[in-house]
Design a protein around this motif. Structure first.
Motif, mmCIF file in Angstrom:
data_model
loop_
_atom_site.group_PDB
_atom_site.id
_atom_site.type_symbol
_atom_site.label_atom_id
_atom_site.label_comp_id
_atom_site.label_asym_id
_atom_site.label_seq_id
_atom_site.Cartn_x
_atom_site.Cartn_y
_atom_site.Cartn_z
ATOM 1 N N GLU A 1 52.996 47.458 12.083
ATOM 2 C CA GLU A 1 52.332 47.258 10.667
ATOM 3 C C GLU A 1 51.879 48.268 10.233
ATOM 4 N N TYR A 2 51.717 48.048 8.729
ATOM 5 C CA TYR A 2 51.491 49.278 7.761
ATOM 6 C C TYR A 2 50.283 48.871 7.113
ATOM 7 N N ILE A 3 49.406 50.044 7.140
ATOM 8 C CA ILE A 3 47.995 50.030 6.696
ATOM 9 C C ILE A 3 48.175 50.664 5.332
ATOM 10 N N ILE A 4 47.805 49.741 4.351
ATOM 11 C CA ILE A 4 47.960 49.979 3.001
ATOM 12 C C ILE A 4 46.628 50.085 2.199
ATOM 13 N N ARG A 5 46.398 51.236 1.527
ATOM 14 C CA ARG A 5 45.134 51.586 0.822
ATOM 15 C C ARG A 5 45.599 50.941 -0.637
ATOM 16 N N VAL A 6 44.693 49.997 -1.023
ATOM 17 C CA VAL A 6 44.894 49.385 -2.533
ATOM 18 C C VAL A 6 43.826 49.718 -3.214
ATOM 19 N N GLN A 7 43.904 50.297 -4.504
ATOM 20 C CA GLN A 7 42.797 50.675 -5.525
ATOM 21 C C GLN A 7 43.102 50.017 -6.572
ATOM 22 N N ARG A 8 41.930 49.385 -7.299
ATOM 23 C CA ARG A 8 42.073 48.708 -8.508
ATOM 24 C C ARG A 8 41.385 49.877 -9.562
ATOM 25 N N PRO B 1 63.431 48.421 1.787
ATOM 26 C CA PRO B 1 64.623 48.883 2.911
ATOM 27 C C PRO B 1 65.319 47.803 3.836
ATOM 28 N N PRO B 2 66.316 47.891 4.164
ATOM 29 C CA PRO B 2 67.003 46.706 4.870
ATOM 30 C C PRO B 2 66.634 46.693 6.091
ATOM 31 N N LYS B 3 66.715 45.439 6.719
ATOM 32 C CA LYS B 3 66.206 44.828 8.238
ATOM 33 C C LYS B 3 67.047 45.741 9.011
ATOM 34 N N LYS B 4 66.390 45.767 10.124
ATOM 35 C CA LYS B 4 67.142 46.621 11.367
ATOM 36 C C LYS B 4 66.527 45.996 12.729
ATOM 37 N N LEU B 5 67.593 45.362 13.440
ATOM 38 C CA LEU B 5 67.087 44.734 14.874
ATOM 39 C C LEU B 5 67.180 45.495 15.816
ATOM 40 N N ILE B 6 67.988 46.431 15.733
ATOM 41 C CA ILE B 6 67.951 47.612 17.123
ATOM 42 C C ILE B 6 67.449 48.587 16.741
ATOM 43 N N GLN C 1 58.459 53.603 6.496
ATOM 44 C CA GLN C 1 57.254 53.802 5.734
ATOM 45 C C GLN C 1 57.479 54.285 4.327
ATOM 46 N N LYS C 2 58.442 55.576 4.428
ATOM 47 C CA LYS C 2 58.818 56.165 3.037
ATOM 48 C C LYS C 2 59.317 54.996 1.924
ATOM 49 N N GLY C 3 60.363 54.254 2.612
ATOM 50 C CA GLY C 3 61.067 53.320 1.727
ATOM 51 C C GLY C 3 60.014 52.194 1.264
ATOM 52 N N LEU C 4 59.280 51.564 2.204
ATOM 53 C CA LEU C 4 58.341 50.810 1.597
ATOM 54 C C LEU C 4 57.261 51.132 0.665
ATOM 55 N N TYR D 1 56.464 44.281 7.879
ATOM 56 C CA TYR D 1 57.969 44.335 7.104
ATOM 57 C C TYR D 1 58.063 42.787 6.777
ATOM 58 N N SER D 2 58.096 41.899 7.606
ATOM 59 C CA SER D 2 58.151 40.683 7.335
ATOM 60 C C SER D 2 57.336 40.107 6.047
ATOM 61 N N ASP D 3 56.393 40.417 5.913
ATOM 62 C CA ASP D 3 55.340 40.257 4.627
ATOM 63 C C ASP D 3 56.252 40.700 3.486
ATOM 64 N N PHE D 4 56.604 41.914 3.537
ATOM 65 C CA PHE D 4 57.289 42.692 2.421
ATOM 66 C C PHE D 4 58.782 41.849 2.034
ATOM 67 N N ASP D 5 59.418 41.419 2.994
ATOM 68 C CA ASP D 5 60.571 40.829 2.944
ATOM 69 C C ASP D 5 60.248 39.030 2.452
ATOM 70 N N LEU D 6 59.202 38.699 2.599
ATOM 71 C CA LEU D 6 58.909 37.315 2.093
ATOM 72 C C LEU D 6 58.529 37.651 0.555
ATOM 73 N N LEU D 7 57.688 38.783 0.301
ATOM 74 C CA LEU D 7 57.346 38.793 -1.169
ATOM 75 C C LEU D 7 58.511 39.212 -1.952
ATOM 76 N N ASN D 8 59.399 40.153 -1.349
ATOM 77 C CA ASN D 8 60.758 40.300 -2.015
ATOM 78 C C ASN D 8 61.755 39.204 -2.375
ATOM 79 N N ASN D 9 61.585 38.189 -1.304
ATOM 80 C CA ASN D 9 62.390 37.034 -1.587
ATOM 81 C C ASN D 9 62.060 36.208 -2.796
#
Length: 514
Positions: free
Chosen positions: A35-42, A76-81, A93-96, A56-64
Motif C-alpha cells: 500500500e502507498y500512503i499519498i499526501r494530497v493537498q488542495r 510502471p508495469p506490473k510484476k508478478l515475481i 514508488q518513484k514511478g508511481l 498498485y491495482s488502484d493505480f492500474d484501474l485508474l489508468n485503464n
C-alpha cells in the motif's frame, strides 16, 4: 412546478478547479500486496491536505479508465515475481510518483471526475449522474411534453454538470439538449434574483448567443434546454471530434493538430468579441469563454452557458488566471480566456503553459499581436486590454459582419444591481485567492533562495568578513583604551589603570545552522 421541491443543499462551496497535488509519503507491505500512503493537498494551503492509501491495482484501474483520453501515461508495469522486494518497491514508488505528477499537471486529466475520486474520495464519492437523473425526473412530472432520449455521458468537463439528449413528444424528430448543474462557490445572488435571471435567459436574443429554449431553477440548481447541434462546438471543429463523445476522448490527445484558416480565425474571433462587448455593456458577468462554450451554426459562432456565472461555477481556466493579480475582473478574465481560444484556433491546440514566451509561426503577424496582448509575460504582468481595444486591432477591424438580427436582452434595473453586486463578490474572491497565491509564491521563492548552495556560500563569506571586521574593531578599541590610560597616568590622574580587554574570539558563524 415540482422541480426539486426539497433541495439537499444551497450551494457547493468546494471549488473543483483548485489544483490537487499528490506526494507518496511512504509505503507499507502487507501479506500479499503493498500500500502507498499519498499526501494530497488542495491548492497552496498545507492545512488543506489529507492522506489516501492506494494499492498498485488502484493505480492500474485508474489508468485503464483514463485510456479513453488516448494518452500514453507513465504507469510502471506490473510484476508478478519479486514485487515485495524492498528495492523494487522503492523503485515502483518513484514511478508511481511520476505518474501522479503527470496526471495532476495535465489540465484536462486533473479536472476529470476519475482523478478527483482517486485523490479525494471523501468529496467526490457521490454519483452525480444519478443525482442529476433524479432531479430531471422531478422536473418531468410537471412538464410531460419533454422526454429523455439518452444521457450524454461525460460530454462536458464539469463534474457537477450533466447533459441529456431530449425530444418533444409531439415533435419526435427534433433533438434538444438538457443541462443540469449544482450551484457553485461563486453563487452570490439571492435565491429570488437567481431564479428570475435564469428564467430571463430564453428572452436573450443575439446573433452570437446560442438560444436557450427553456430554463428554470430553484435554491440549489438549474436546468436549461437548448437545441442539439449535430456539428458541435468550435472545439469539436478544431479537434475533428464527435459532439456526443466523452470529453476525455474528444480532447485528451488529438490525433491531428491543425489550426483554422486565417479568415475563419478573423471571423470567429470578431463574432466572439462582439458578444463579449454586448455582455460587458449590459453588466452581465460571463467569465466562461473557452472553445467548448462556443457553438458553431454554419459560419457563425454562438456563445454558450451564460448561466454559469449565475450558478456561481468556477471557470475552466481559473487555475491559470488566478496566478496573475492583474487579471482580477470578469472583463479581464474574458479577454485572457479569449487569448487561450485564439491560440487554439490558430495552432489547433491550447498553449502548453501561460504566460507564453514565444509564439510559433502564425498565418499572420496580426494574430501574434493579439496573442501577445493577452498571453505574453508582459500582458499577464501588466493587465489585459479591453474588448473594445481588441476589436480595433488589425486582425479584427476589417471583418465585415452581415447579420441583421438585432440584439435583445432586457434586464430589469433591480436585477442589474443584483448582478453588479454578485460580480463584485466573484471578483473579490478571485482577488483574495490571487493574493494568497502571490504571498505563497514569494515565501517559497525566499525559502528556496535562502536554502540554495550559492546563498549558503555567500552567507559563509559574509560571516567570515564580519568576524574579521569585528576582530579589527576590537583590537583598535583596545589600543585606544591602552593609550588613553597611559596618558592619564602620565598626567597624575587618580583613575586606576584598566586591564586590557581580551580580543573577541573568531566568530563561529560558519558552523551555525542556515
Amino acid at each position: 412546478m415540482a422541480f426539486m421541491e426539497k433541495p439537499p443543499a444551497r450551494k457547493v462551496l468546494l471549488d473543483d478547479t483548485v489544483p490537487l497535488t499528490a506526494a507518496i509519503e511512504a509505503s507499507q507491505s502487507l501479506q500479499s500486496h503493498t500500500e502507498y500512503i499519498i499526501r494530497v493537498q488542495r491548492g497552496i494551503s498545507v492545512e488543506n491536505s489529507w492522506q489516501v492509501v492506494r494499492r498498485y491495482s488502484d493505480f492500474d484501474l485508474l489508468n485503464n479508465s483514463l485510456q479513453i483520453a488516448g494518452l500514453s501515461l507513465p504507469l510502471p508495469p506490473k510484476k508478478l515475481i519479486g514485487n515485495m522486494d524492498r528495492e523494487f518497491i522503492a523503485e515502483r514508488q518513484k514511478g508511481l510518483q511520476n505518474y501522479l505528477n503527470v496526471i495532476t499537471t495535465n489540465h484536462i486529466l486533473s479536472n476529470c471526475e476519475l482523478v478527483k475520486k482517486f485523490l479525494d474520495p471523501n468529496n467526490y464519492s457521490a454519483n452525480y449522474t444519478e443525482i442529476a437523473l433524479q432531479q430531471v425526473s422531478m422536473f418531468f412530472r410537471s412538464e410531460p411534453k419533454w422526454e429523455v432520449v439518452e444521457p450524454l455521458k461525460d460530454i462536458g468537463w464539469r463534474i457537477r454538470k450533466k447533459y441529456f439528449l431530449m425530444k418533444i413528444k409531439n415533435q419526435p424528430k427534433e433533438r434538444l439538449v438538457l443541462s443540469w448543474a449544482d450551484l457553485g462557490p461563486d453563487k452570490y445572488l439571492s435565491d429570488k434574483d437567481f431564479q428570475c435571471l435564469i428564467k430571463l435567459l430564453p428572452s436573450c436574443l443575439h446573433p452570437y448567443i446560442y438560444r436557450v429554449t427553456f430554463a428554470t431553477a430553484n435554491e440549489s440548481s438549474a436546468l436549461l434546454i437548448r437545441m442539439f447541434n449535430e456539428k458541435g462546438t468550435l472545439k469539436d471543429l478544431i479537434y475533428k471530434a464527435k459532439p456526443k463523445d466523452p470529453f476525455l476522448k474528444k480532447y485528451g490527445n488529438p490525433k491531428k493538430i491543425q489550426g483554422l484558416e486565417l479568415q475563419q480565425i478573423k471571423t470567429y474571433g470578431r463574432q466572439i468579441l462582439e458578444v463579449l462587448k454586448f455582455l460587458h455593456d449590459k453588466g452581465f458577468p460571463y467569465g466562461h469563454l473557452h472553445a467548448s462554450n462556443v457553438m458553431l451554426d454554419g459560419d457563425t459562432c454562438r456563445l454558450l452557458d451564460l448561466e454559469n456565472s449565475l450558478l456561481g461555477l468556477p471557470s475552466f481556466y481559473r487555475s491559470c488566471f488566478s496566478q496573475f493579480r492583474k487579471i482580477n475582473t470578469l472583463e479581464s478574465v474574458d479577454v485572457h480566456c479569449f487569448g487561450h481560444l485564439l491560440y487554439e484556433m490558430t495552432y489547433g491546440r491550447p498553449p502548453d503553459s501561460v504566460p507564453v514566451d514565444s509564439f510559433p509561426p502564425a498565418p499572420s503577424m496580426a494574430v501574434v499581436a493579439v496573442l501577445e496582448s493577452t498571453l505574453s509575460c508582459e500582458a499577464c504582468k501588466n493587465g489585459m486590454p479591453t474588448v473594445s481595444r481588441l476589436l480595433q486591432m488589425p486582425l479584427f477591424s476589417d471583418v465585415l459582419l452581415t447579420t441583421s438580427e438585432k440584439p435583445q436582452f432586457k434586464i430589469p434595473t433591480k436585477l442589474k444591481e443584483a448582478l453588479r453586486i454578485a460580480k463584485e463578490c466573484i471578483e473579490k474572491r478571485l482577488i483574495e485567492e490571487q493574493k494568497q497565491i502571490h504571498q505563497h509564491r514569494r515565501l517559497t521563492r525566499a525559502q528556496s533562495h535562502h536554502g540554495s548552495e550559492e546563498e549558503r556560500k555567500k552567507r559563509k563569506i559574509l560571516a567570515r568578513k564580519k568576524s574579521k571586521r569585528s576582530a579589527v574593531e576590537n583590537s583598535e578599541e583596545h589600543s585606544a583604551k591602552y593609550s588613553n590610560s597611559n596618558n592619564s597616568a602620565g598626567s597624575g590622574a587618580s583613575s586606576p589603570l584598566t586591564s586590557p580587554s581580551s580580543p573577541t574570539p573568531p566568530s563561529t558563524a560558519e558552523h551555525a545552522p542556515f
